[in-house]
Design a protein around this motif. Structure first.
Motif, PDB file in Angstrom:
ATOM      1  N   ALA A 149      -6.616   3.185  -9.293  1.00 59.04           N
ATOM      2  CA  ALA A 149      -6.440   2.785 -10.691  1.00 59.04           C
ATOM      3  C   ALA A 149      -6.142   1.295 -10.816  1.00 59.04           C
ATOM      4  O   ALA A 149      -6.558   0.659 -11.782  1.00 59.04           O
ATOM      5  CB  ALA A 149      -5.317   3.604 -11.330  1.00 59.04           C
ATOM      6  N   LEU A 150      -5.463   0.725  -9.871  1.00 63.46           N
ATOM      7  CA  LEU A 150      -5.109  -0.692  -9.909  1.00 63.46           C
ATOM      8  C   LEU A 150      -6.288  -1.587  -9.523  1.00 63.46           C
ATOM      9  O   LEU A 150      -6.398  -2.712 -10.008  1.00 63.46           O
ATOM     10  CB  LEU A 150      -3.936  -0.928  -8.942  1.00 63.46           C
ATOM     11  CG  LEU A 150      -3.170  -2.216  -8.984  1.00 63.46           C
ATOM     12  CD1 LEU A 150      -2.647  -2.504 -10.384  1.00 63.46           C
ATOM     13  CD2 LEU A 150      -2.015  -2.164  -7.994  1.00 63.46           C
ATOM     14  N   ALA A 151      -7.177  -1.100  -8.684  1.00 62.92           N
ATOM     15  CA  ALA A 151      -8.292  -1.921  -8.184  1.00 62.92           C
ATOM     16  C   ALA A 151      -9.197  -2.411  -9.317  1.00 62.92           C
ATOM     17  O   ALA A 151      -9.607  -3.573  -9.324  1.00 62.92           O
ATOM     18  CB  ALA A 151      -9.099  -1.137  -7.153  1.00 62.92           C
ATOM     19  N   GLY A 152      -9.512  -1.568 -10.257  1.00 63.94           N
ATOM     20  CA  GLY A 152     -10.400  -1.950 -11.353  1.00 63.94           C
ATOM     21  C   GLY A 152      -9.845  -3.076 -12.207  1.00 63.94           C
ATOM     22  O   GLY A 152     -10.508  -4.101 -12.402  1.00 63.94           O
ATOM     23  N   PRO A 153      -8.626  -2.924 -12.736  1.00 60.97           N
ATOM     24  CA  PRO A 153      -8.059  -4.013 -13.535  1.00 60.97           C
ATOM     25  C   PRO A 153      -7.876  -5.315 -12.745  1.00 60.97           C
ATOM     26  O   PRO A 153      -8.082  -6.406 -13.294  1.00 60.97           O
ATOM     27  CB  PRO A 153      -6.706  -3.459 -13.994  1.00 60.97           C
ATOM     28  CG  PRO A 153      -6.877  -1.975 -13.962  1.00 60.97           C
ATOM     29  CD  PRO A 153      -7.821  -1.710 -12.816  1.00 60.97           C
ATOM     30  N   LEU A 154      -7.535  -5.236 -11.469  1.00 55.53           N
ATOM     31  CA  LEU A 154      -7.381  -6.464 -10.679  1.00 55.53           C
ATOM     32  C   LEU A 154      -8.726  -7.149 -10.469  1.00 55.53           C
ATOM     33  O   LEU A 154      -8.818  -8.380 -10.510  1.00 55.53           O
ATOM     34  CB  LEU A 154      -6.689  -6.170  -9.353  1.00 55.53           C
ATOM     35  CG  LEU A 154      -5.207  -5.810  -9.466  1.00 55.53           C
ATOM     36  CD1 LEU A 154      -4.637  -5.431  -8.104  1.00 55.53           C
ATOM     37  CD2 LEU A 154      -4.406  -6.939 -10.092  1.00 55.53           C
ATOM     38  N   ALA A 155      -9.774  -6.366 -10.262  1.00 57.41           N
ATOM     39  CA  ALA A 155     -11.117  -6.948 -10.122  1.00 57.41           C
ATOM     40  C   ALA A 155     -11.538  -7.600 -11.439  1.00 57.41           C
ATOM     41  O   ALA A 155     -12.121  -8.687 -11.442  1.00 57.41           O
ATOM     42  CB  ALA A 155     -12.119  -5.876  -9.699  1.00 57.41           C
ATOM     43  N   ARG A 156     -11.243  -6.942 -12.550  1.00 56.54           N
ATOM     44  CA  ARG A 156     -11.569  -7.507 -13.861  1.00 56.54           C
ATOM     45  C   ARG A 156     -10.792  -8.800 -14.097  1.00 56.54           C
ATOM     46  O   ARG A 156     -11.326  -9.779 -14.604  1.00 56.54           O
ATOM     47  CB  ARG A 156     -11.292  -6.480 -14.966  1.00 56.54           C
ATOM     48  CG  ARG A 156     -11.850  -6.871 -16.310  1.00 56.54           C
ATOM     49  CD  ARG A 156     -11.849  -5.743 -17.336  1.00 56.54           C
ATOM     50  NE  ARG A 156     -10.600  -5.021 -17.472  1.00 56.54           N
ATOM     51  CZ  ARG A 156     -10.357  -3.799 -16.950  1.00 56.54           C
ATOM     52  NH1 ARG A 156     -11.290  -3.170 -16.259  1.00 56.54           N
ATOM     53  NH2 ARG A 156      -9.193  -3.216 -17.130  1.00 56.54           N
ATOM     54  N   LEU A 157      -9.522  -8.833 -13.701  1.00 58.49           N
ATOM     55  CA  LEU A 157      -8.713 -10.049 -13.819  1.00 58.49           C
ATOM     56  C   LEU A 157      -9.319 -11.171 -12.983  1.00 58.49           C
ATOM     57  O   LEU A 157      -9.407 -12.317 -13.436  1.00 58.49           O
ATOM     58  CB  LEU A 157      -7.271  -9.768 -13.395  1.00 58.49           C
ATOM     59  CG  LEU A 157      -6.304 -10.945 -13.417  1.00 58.49           C
ATOM     60  CD1 LEU A 157      -6.190 -11.542 -14.810  1.00 58.49           C
ATOM     61  CD2 LEU A 157      -4.939 -10.501 -12.913  1.00 58.49           C
ATOM     62  N   SER A 158      -9.779 -10.868 -11.783  1.00 62.21           N
ATOM     63  CA  SER A 158     -10.415 -11.880 -10.934  1.00 62.21           C
ATOM     64  C   SER A 158     -11.666 -12.444 -11.588  1.00 62.21           C
ATOM     65  O   SER A 158     -11.877 -13.659 -11.588  1.00 62.21           O
ATOM     66  CB  SER A 158     -10.784 -11.289  -9.570  1.00 62.21           C
ATOM     67  OG  SER A 158      -9.628 -11.021  -8.829  1.00 62.21           O
ATOM     68  N   ARG A 159     -12.488 -11.577 -12.151  1.00 59.54           N
ATOM     69  CA  ARG A 159     -13.702 -12.047 -12.827  1.00 59.54           C
ATOM     70  C   ARG A 159     -13.348 -12.917 -14.033  1.00 59.54           C
ATOM     71  O   ARG A 159     -13.980 -13.947 -14.272  1.00 59.54           O
ATOM     72  CB  ARG A 159     -14.573 -10.866 -13.251  1.00 59.54           C
ATOM     73  CG  ARG A 159     -15.252 -10.151 -12.088  1.00 59.54           C
ATOM     74  CD  ARG A 159     -16.278  -9.132 -12.552  1.00 59.54           C
ATOM     75  NE  ARG A 159     -15.738  -8.120 -13.443  1.00 59.54           N
ATOM     76  CZ  ARG A 159     -15.165  -6.985 -13.046  1.00 59.54           C
ATOM     77  NH1 ARG A 159     -15.037  -6.717 -11.749  1.00 59.54           N
ATOM     78  NH2 ARG A 159     -14.720  -6.107 -13.933  1.00 59.54           N
ATOM     79  N   HIS A 160     -12.320 -12.523 -14.775  1.00 57.17           N
ATOM     80  CA  HIS A 160     -11.863 -13.300 -15.926  1.00 57.17           C
ATOM     81  C   HIS A 160     -11.400 -14.683 -15.490  1.00 57.17           C
ATOM     82  O   HIS A 160     -11.789 -15.698 -16.074  1.00 57.17           O
ATOM     83  CB  HIS A 160     -10.731 -12.553 -16.634  1.00 57.17           C
ATOM     84  CG  HIS A 160     -10.039 -13.342 -17.684  1.00 57.17           C
ATOM     85  ND1 HIS A 160     -10.600 -13.601 -18.920  1.00 57.17           N
ATOM     86  CD2 HIS A 160      -8.830 -13.947 -17.684  1.00 57.17           C
ATOM     87  CE1 HIS A 160      -9.760 -14.329 -19.633  1.00 57.17           C
ATOM     88  NE2 HIS A 160      -8.680 -14.554 -18.913  1.00 57.17           N
TER      89      HIS A 160
ATOM     90  N   VAL B 168       0.828  -1.216   0.000  1.00 59.80           N
ATOM     91  CA  VAL B 168       0.000   0.000   0.000  1.00 59.80           C
ATOM     92  C   VAL B 168       0.857   1.260   0.000  1.00 59.80           C
ATOM     93  O   VAL B 168       0.617   2.182  -0.791  1.00 59.80           O
ATOM     94  CB  VAL B 168      -0.978  -0.007   1.192  1.00 59.80           C
ATOM     95  CG1 VAL B 168      -1.750   1.294   1.286  1.00 59.80           C
ATOM     96  CG2 VAL B 168      -1.924  -1.201   1.087  1.00 59.80           C
ATOM     97  N   ASP B 169       1.881   1.313   0.856  1.00 56.45           N
ATOM     98  CA  ASP B 169       2.694   2.523   0.960  1.00 56.45           C
ATOM     99  C   ASP B 169       3.566   2.777  -0.263  1.00 56.45           C
ATOM    100  O   ASP B 169       4.060   3.889  -0.454  1.00 56.45           O
ATOM    101  CB  ASP B 169       3.578   2.466   2.209  1.00 56.45           C
ATOM    102  CG  ASP B 169       2.782   2.577   3.499  1.00 56.45           C
ATOM    103  OD1 ASP B 169       1.580   2.935   3.440  1.00 56.45           O
ATOM    104  OD2 ASP B 169       3.351   2.280   4.567  1.00 56.45           O
TER     105      ASP B 169
END
Length: 161
Positions: free
Chosen positions: A137-148, A127-128
């Protein structure tokens, strides 16, 4: 067999640091949990998910899915944790055949002792290192990767290339 779709420069520049850094962070977290609290990072993850579940229990299959593990490997992990008194197996109330895994009082104590230090280390390592905007900005792509990944078949052999 068709020619592989090799990664281009940008794809490699994203993929390789992701793999290296994810492995480094998880290794440091695992070593710290083992040294300070006698549990692995995987054990911590199981205890955490149980602590967040209603009545602190989950079916073994649901728990395996939450930690992206097979039922068989999860069963072995549960055996180890149960042997240490950190979790207990119980028959399900609805059909009596299924098994649920329950966080024990001792398991809760281990988790409560480990969590503040673990979260502080997650903050220090991950985090730091990022700005608040980068985290968003990173949260969205990581969530999309999880769904994929969730949508793919369970066995790697079944994933078409």
């Amino acid at each position: 067999m068709s020619e592989p779709r090799w990664l281009d420069q940008q794809e490699m520049a994203t993929w390789l640091p992701y793999v290296k850094n994810a492995a480094r962070v998880l290794a440091v977290l695992d070593r710290d949990l083992r040294r300070r609290h006698g549990i692995s990072g995987s054990d911590y993850e199981v205890l955490h998910h149980l602590s967040e579940a209603p009545a602190e229990h989950l079916r073994i299959g649901d728990l395996a899915q939450l930690v992206a593990d097979s039922n068989s490997r999860m069963s072995h992990r549960i055996d180890r944790l149960a042997g240490r008194g950190l979790v207990a197996r119980h028959a399900t109330a609805d059909d009596g055949r299924g098994r649920v895994i329950q966080l024990t009082a001792e398991g809760r104590q281990v988790l409560e002792r480990a969590a503040p230090e673990h979260v502080a280390l997650v903050r220090r390592l991950f985090v730091d290192a990022l700005t608040p905007d980068e985290l968003v900005a990173l949260a969205g792509p990581l969530a999309r990767l999880s769904r994929h990944l969730d949508a793919l078949p369970d066995a790697a052999d079944d994933v078409p290339c």
